[in-house]
Design a protein around this motif. Sequence first.
Motif, mmCIF file in Angstrom:
data_model
loop_
_atom_site.group_PDB
_atom_site.id
_atom_site.type_symbol
_atom_site.label_atom_id
_atom_site.label_comp_id
_atom_site.label_asym_id
_atom_site.label_seq_id
_atom_site.Cartn_x
_atom_site.Cartn_y
_atom_site.Cartn_z
ATOM 1 N N LYS A 106 18.946 14.170 88.601
ATOM 2 C CA LYS A 106 19.049 12.848 89.231
ATOM 3 C C LYS A 106 19.862 12.900 90.521
ATOM 4 C CE LYS A 106 18.543 10.588 84.806
ATOM 5 N NZ LYS A 106 19.124 9.763 83.781
ATOM 6 N N THR A 124 36.517 15.799 85.186
ATOM 7 C CA THR A 124 35.194 15.597 85.777
ATOM 8 C C THR A 124 34.805 16.786 86.652
ATOM 9 O OG1 THR A 124 35.944 14.479 87.798
ATOM 10 C CG2 THR A 124 35.533 13.087 85.853
ATOM 11 N N VAL A 169 23.031 14.700 93.122
ATOM 12 C CA VAL A 169 24.432 15.120 93.026
ATOM 13 C C VAL A 169 25.198 14.032 92.277
ATOM 14 C CG1 VAL A 169 26.505 15.725 94.310
ATOM 15 C CG2 VAL A 169 24.262 16.450 95.147
ATOM 16 N N LYS A 170 25.898 14.432 91.223
ATOM 17 C CA LYS A 170 26.599 13.472 90.372
ATOM 18 C C LYS A 170 28.007 13.961 90.057
ATOM 19 C CE LYS A 170 23.032 10.786 89.375
ATOM 20 N NZ LYS A 170 22.943 9.414 89.714
ATOM 21 N N VAL A 171 28.890 13.019 89.838
ATOM 22 C CA VAL A 171 30.197 13.304 89.253
ATOM 23 C C VAL A 171 30.038 13.019 87.759
ATOM 24 C CG1 VAL A 171 32.625 12.656 89.141
ATOM 25 C CG2 VAL A 171 31.463 12.761 91.350
ATOM 26 N N VAL A 172 30.357 14.016 86.953
ATOM 27 C CA VAL A 172 30.084 13.967 85.526
ATOM 28 C C VAL A 172 31.368 14.176 84.734
ATOM 29 C CG1 VAL A 172 28.756 15.081 83.695
ATOM 30 C CG2 VAL A 172 27.795 14.936 85.980
ATOM 31 N N THR A 202 22.274 17.536 89.456
ATOM 32 C CA THR A 202 21.482 17.296 88.255
ATOM 33 C C THR A 202 20.060 16.913 88.660
ATOM 34 O OG1 THR A 202 21.905 14.922 88.110
ATOM 35 C CG2 THR A 202 23.577 16.380 87.148
ATOM 36 N N THR A 215 31.601 17.950 89.749
ATOM 37 C CA THR A 215 30.478 17.564 90.587
ATOM 38 C C THR A 215 29.411 18.630 90.442
ATOM 39 O OG1 THR A 215 31.926 16.457 92.165
ATOM 40 C CG2 THR A 215 29.737 17.056 92.947
#
Length: 75
Positions: free
Chosen positions: A51, A44, A53-56, A49, A46
Motif C-alpha cells: 500500500k 515503529t 511507504v508506511k509507518v508501521v 508495503t 518505515t
Amino acid sequence: TSDAQYKMGKAVKQNKLQQGDLVFYATGKKGKVSFVGIYNGDGTFTGVTSKGVKVVKMNDKYWKERYIGAKRIIK
C-alpha cells in the motif's frame, strides 16, 4: 535484497533498537527474510508495503508474528 542486507552489520536485540537500525521480517516463505524496514523509534518502522511507504507499529499482530531480527549497519 533484504536477505543479503540481513547478512551484514551487527545483530541488535529488539529491546536495544535505535533509530536507523534495520528490522527484518519473513513476509513470504516462513523463516526466510523477505522484508526490511528502518526503525524509527517508539516501536515503529518505515517500510515499503503493498500500500506504499508506511509507518508501521512493530507490535501489530501481522508484523510481530513475522519478525526475524534487527541489524545495525551504521555506527
